[in-house]
Design a protein around this motif. Structure first.
Motif, PDB file in Angstrom:
ATOM      1  N   SER A   5       0.846  -1.208   0.080  1.00 16.77           N
ATOM      2  CA  SER A   5      -0.096  -0.057  -0.001  1.00 16.77           C
ATOM      3  C   SER A   5       0.778   1.261  -0.176  1.00 16.77           C
ATOM      4  O   SER A   5       0.316   2.290   0.079  1.00 16.77           O
ATOM      5  CB  SER A   5      -1.003   0.103   1.126  1.00 16.77           C
ATOM      6  N   ALA A   6       2.222   1.145   0.055  1.00 12.12           N
ATOM      7  CA  ALA A   6       2.928   2.266  -0.001  1.00 12.12           C
ATOM      8  C   ALA A   6       3.170   2.697  -1.609  1.00 12.12           C
ATOM      9  O   ALA A   6       2.991   2.202  -2.395  1.00 12.12           O
ATOM     10  CB  ALA A   6       4.477   1.916   0.507  1.00 12.12           C
ATOM     11  N   LYS A   7       3.033   4.255  -1.389  1.00 10.29           N
ATOM     12  CA  LYS A   7       3.129   4.861  -2.727  1.00 10.29           C
ATOM     13  C   LYS A   7       4.437   4.511  -3.541  1.00 10.29           C
ATOM     14  O   LYS A   7       5.647   4.323  -2.910  1.00 10.29           O
ATOM     15  CB  LYS A   7       3.006   6.183  -2.585  1.00 10.29           C
ATOM     16  N   PRO A   8       4.438   4.447  -4.774  1.00 15.87           N
ATOM     17  CA  PRO A   8       5.625   4.345  -5.591  1.00 15.87           C
ATOM     18  C   PRO A   8       6.388   5.609  -5.604  1.00 15.87           C
ATOM     19  O   PRO A   8       5.952   6.779  -5.221  1.00 15.87           O
ATOM     20  CB  PRO A   8       5.232   4.265  -7.127  1.00 15.87           C
ATOM     21  N   ARG A   9       7.655   5.709  -5.595  1.00 18.65           N
ATOM     22  CA  ARG A   9       8.692   6.826  -5.510  1.00 18.65           C
ATOM     23  C   ARG A   9       8.208   7.820  -6.713  1.00 18.65           C
ATOM     24  O   ARG A   9       8.489   7.329  -7.896  1.00 18.65           O
ATOM     25  CB  ARG A   9       9.929   6.538  -5.649  1.00 18.65           C
ATOM     26  N   ASP A  10       7.828   8.784  -6.550  1.00 15.58           N
ATOM     27  CA  ASP A  10       7.748  10.012  -7.462  1.00 15.58           C
ATOM     28  C   ASP A  10       7.440  11.295  -6.685  1.00 15.58           C
ATOM     29  O   ASP A  10       7.778  11.415  -5.643  1.00 15.58           O
ATOM     30  CB  ASP A  10       6.272   9.609  -8.294  1.00 15.58           C
ATOM     31  N   ASP A  11       7.636  12.348  -7.612  1.00 15.31           N
ATOM     32  CA  ASP A  11       7.313  13.761  -7.279  1.00 15.31           C
ATOM     33  C   ASP A  11       6.367  13.975  -6.346  1.00 15.31           C
ATOM     34  O   ASP A  11       6.104  15.017  -5.583  1.00 15.31           O
ATOM     35  CB  ASP A  11       7.557  14.521  -8.488  1.00 15.31           C
ATOM     36  N   SER A  12       5.066  13.113  -6.488  1.00 16.78           N
ATOM     37  CA  SER A  12       3.999  13.420  -5.285  1.00 16.78           C
ATOM     38  C   SER A  12       4.260  13.149  -3.915  1.00 16.78           C
ATOM     39  O   SER A  12       3.517  13.362  -3.126  1.00 16.78           O
ATOM     40  CB  SER A  12       2.702  12.628  -5.808  1.00 16.78           C
ATOM     41  N   ARG A  13       5.486  12.486  -3.607  1.00 16.02           N
ATOM     42  CA  ARG A  13       5.709  12.096  -2.133  1.00 16.02           C
ATOM     43  C   ARG A  13       5.983  13.510  -1.589  1.00 16.02           C
ATOM     44  O   ARG A  13       6.792  14.567  -1.924  1.00 16.02           O
ATOM     45  CB  ARG A  13       6.986  11.360  -2.192  1.00 16.02           C
ATOM     46  N   SER A  14       5.442  13.590  -0.407  1.00 17.64           N
ATOM     47  CA  SER A  14       5.733  14.927   0.599  1.00 17.64           C
ATOM     48  C   SER A  14       7.228  14.956   1.045  1.00 17.64           C
ATOM     49  O   SER A  14       7.702  13.741   1.119  1.00 17.64           O
ATOM     50  CB  SER A  14       4.794  15.025   1.654  1.00 17.64           C
ATOM     51  N   ALA A  15       7.535  16.109   1.602  1.00 19.59           N
ATOM     52  CA  ALA A  15       8.932  16.223   2.281  1.00 19.59           C
ATOM     53  C   ALA A  15       8.760  15.181   3.308  1.00 19.59           C
ATOM     54  O   ALA A  15       9.908  14.483   3.756  1.00 19.59           O
ATOM     55  CB  ALA A  15       9.054  17.539   2.602  1.00 19.59           C
ATOM     56  N   GLY A  16       7.620  15.109   4.036  1.00 19.04           N
ATOM     57  CA  GLY A  16       7.526  14.374   5.282  1.00 19.04           C
ATOM     58  C   GLY A  16       8.036  12.908   4.820  1.00 19.04           C
ATOM     59  O   GLY A  16       8.609  12.028   5.726  1.00 19.04           O
ATOM     60  N   GLU A  17       7.329  12.374   3.766  1.00 16.19           N
ATOM     61  CA  GLU A  17       7.469  10.976   3.279  1.00 16.19           C
ATOM     62  C   GLU A  17       8.959  10.774   3.067  1.00 16.19           C
ATOM     63  O   GLU A  17       9.563   9.457   3.397  1.00 16.19           O
ATOM     64  CB  GLU A  17       6.448  10.591   2.233  1.00 16.19           C
ATOM     65  N   HIS A  18       9.521  11.634   2.316  1.00 17.43           N
ATOM     66  CA  HIS A  18      10.905  11.435   2.071  1.00 17.43           C
ATOM     67  C   HIS A  18      11.803  11.458   3.308  1.00 17.43           C
ATOM     68  O   HIS A  18      12.742  10.779   3.326  1.00 17.43           O
ATOM     69  CB  HIS A  18      11.199  12.493   1.067  1.00 17.43           C
ATOM     70  N   ALA A  19      11.578  12.388   4.222  1.00 16.99           N
ATOM     71  CA  ALA A  19      12.219  12.340   5.629  1.00 16.99           C
ATOM     72  C   ALA A  19      12.118  10.840   6.429  1.00 16.99           C
ATOM     73  O   ALA A  19      13.110  10.430   6.850  1.00 16.99           O
ATOM     74  CB  ALA A  19      11.674  13.328   6.497  1.00 16.99           C
ATOM     75  N   ILE A  20      10.933  10.346   6.199  1.00 15.41           N
ATOM     76  CA  ILE A  20      10.564   9.026   6.770  1.00 15.41           C
ATOM     77  C   ILE A  20      11.495   7.877   6.096  1.00 15.41           C
ATOM     78  O   ILE A  20      12.095   7.221   6.862  1.00 15.41           O
ATOM     79  CB  ILE A  20       9.086   8.468   6.842  1.00 15.41           C
ATOM     80  N   LEU A  21      11.680   7.922   4.864  1.00 12.00           N
ATOM     81  CA  LEU A  21      12.088   6.894   4.004  1.00 12.00           C
ATOM     82  C   LEU A  21      13.632   6.894   4.182  1.00 12.00           C
ATOM     83  O   LEU A  21      14.529   6.096   4.501  1.00 12.00           O
ATOM     84  CB  LEU A  21      11.758   7.076   2.363  1.00 12.00           C
ATOM     85  N   GLU A  22      14.085   8.404   4.169  1.00 12.58           N
ATOM     86  CA  GLU A  22      15.702   8.282   4.457  1.00 12.58           C
ATOM     87  C   GLU A  22      16.171   7.891   5.794  1.00 12.58           C
ATOM     88  O   GLU A  22      17.076   7.148   5.931  1.00 12.58           O
ATOM     89  CB  GLU A  22      15.989  10.066   4.213  1.00 12.58           C
ATOM     90  N   ALA A  23      15.056   8.429   6.886  1.00 12.96           N
ATOM     91  CA  ALA A  23      15.449   7.768   8.033  1.00 12.96           C
ATOM     92  C   ALA A  23      15.367   6.536   8.307  1.00 12.96           C
ATOM     93  O   ALA A  23      16.264   5.793   8.923  1.00 12.96           O
ATOM     94  CB  ALA A  23      14.602   8.538   9.165  1.00 12.96           C
ATOM     95  N   ALA A  24      14.368   5.812   7.693  1.00 11.04           N
ATOM     96  CA  ALA A  24      14.377   4.295   7.786  1.00 11.04           C
ATOM     97  C   ALA A  24      15.553   3.505   7.027  1.00 11.04           C
ATOM     98  O   ALA A  24      15.918   2.672   7.682  1.00 11.04           O
ATOM     99  CB  ALA A  24      12.989   3.766   7.187  1.00 11.04           C
ATOM    100  N   VAL A  25      16.023   4.090   6.123  1.00  7.11           N
ATOM    101  CA  VAL A  25      17.124   3.447   5.476  1.00  7.11           C
ATOM    102  C   VAL A  25      18.346   3.358   6.334  1.00  7.11           C
ATOM    103  O   VAL A  25      19.013   2.489   6.247  1.00  7.11           O
ATOM    104  CB  VAL A  25      17.419   4.300   4.208  1.00  7.11           C
ATOM    105  N   ARG A  26      18.601   4.372   6.795  1.00 11.83           N
ATOM    106  CA  ARG A  26      19.675   4.805   7.643  1.00 11.83           C
ATOM    107  C   ARG A  26      19.568   3.758   8.997  1.00 11.83           C
ATOM    108  O   ARG A  26      20.511   2.977   9.278  1.00 11.83           O
ATOM    109  CB  ARG A  26      19.865   6.200   8.471  1.00 11.83           C
ATOM    110  N   LEU A  27      18.470   3.630   9.570  1.00  8.88           N
ATOM    111  CA  LEU A  27      18.086   2.727  10.721  1.00  8.88           C
ATOM    112  C   LEU A  27      18.410   1.056  10.225  1.00  8.88           C
ATOM    113  O   LEU A  27      19.003   0.294  10.874  1.00  8.88           O
ATOM    114  CB  LEU A  27      17.029   2.944  11.478  1.00  8.88           C
ATOM    115  N   PHE A  28      17.371   0.895   9.233  1.00  4.50           N
ATOM    116  CA  PHE A  28      17.299  -0.616   8.771  1.00  4.50           C
ATOM    117  C   PHE A  28      18.809  -0.890   8.285  1.00  4.50           C
ATOM    118  O   PHE A  28      19.147  -2.244   8.591  1.00  4.50           O
ATOM    119  CB  PHE A  28      16.524  -0.669   7.637  1.00  4.50           C
TER     120      PHE A  28
END
Length: 218
Positions: A5-28
């Motif tokens: 159910s996660a949205k595909p990566r594109d320009d429609s992602r909000s800054a908050g979503e990108h921040a979450i994804l970037e933080a998750a990558v670092r932690l995972f």
């Protein structure tokens, strides 16, 4: 199996979503899937835990979204190979170069994915193949099959092995490039662009002198 159910990566992602994804990558990438909580991701991203669940239904969906974001870019490169202009060999060169640069430009995400490939659970490995990279790889093989039908690829060559050869060499170079600073490997150090160009010369032209090649030994 996680819901997709996660949205595909594109320009429609909000800054908050990108921040979450970037933080998750670092932690995972540091702690693995089981070692990271949604609360930890929220703290790393500077958002509330409820904000994460607004965008991603679960930790599994968030984890899969990271994989899909990288796969989306690979899918774009494969489509450029299929539909791009120019001769087939030049398009192959552009694809190989773009793929290798993508690995280095997204090193943290790629190391997370490779960690899952080599040390992850069989469940996540199966999910990666079925939901993330399997369809892309099939598309790439199809491109080589069409090239073979058009007389651009030698008869009898396995299109799947051709696809694996390019992707595999790129991945190996990405994983081992840090070793090239030490002798005697430092003699073979290359920028990603140089490595891709020289390696594709060998892949496309071969390394052995053939019977009709100029300069053949008598």
């Amino acid at each position: 199996m996680p819901s997709n159910s996660a949205k595909p990566r594109d320009d429609s992602r909000s800054a908050g979503e990108h921040a979450i994804l970037e933080a998750a990558v670092r932690l995972f990438s540091r702690h693995g899937f089981d070692g990271v909580s949604m609360r930890a991701v929220a703290q790393e991203a500077g958002v509330s835990k409820s904000n994460i669940y607004h965008h991603f239904d679960s930790k599994e969906v968030l984890y899969l979204a990271i994989m899909q974001a990288s796969a989306d870019r690979l899918a774009e490169m494969v489509e450029s190979l299929a539909e791009g202009k120019g001769e087939f060999d030049e398009r192959l060169r552009k694809f190989a170069r773009a793929h290798l640069l993508h690995l280095f430009e997204n090193a943290m995400t790629m190391r997370l994915l490779l960690r899952e490939v080599f040390t992850g659970t069989s469940r996540w490995q199966k999910i990666m193949v079925e939901q993330v990279v399997g369809g892309i790889f099939e598309r790439l093989i199809g491109i080589f099959e069409n090239g073979q039908k058009a007389g651009l690829l030698r008869p009898g060559v396995d299109p799947g092995l051709c696809a694996l050869l390019i992707l595999g060499i790129d991945l190996f170079h990405f994983q081992t490039r840090h070793l090239h600073q030490y002798p005697p490997l430092d003699r073979y150090a290359r920028t990603p662009e140089q490595f891709s160009s020289e390696m594709m010369d060998i892949i496309l032209q071969g390394m052995l002198i053939t019977s009709d090649a100029p300069g053949e030994r008598s």
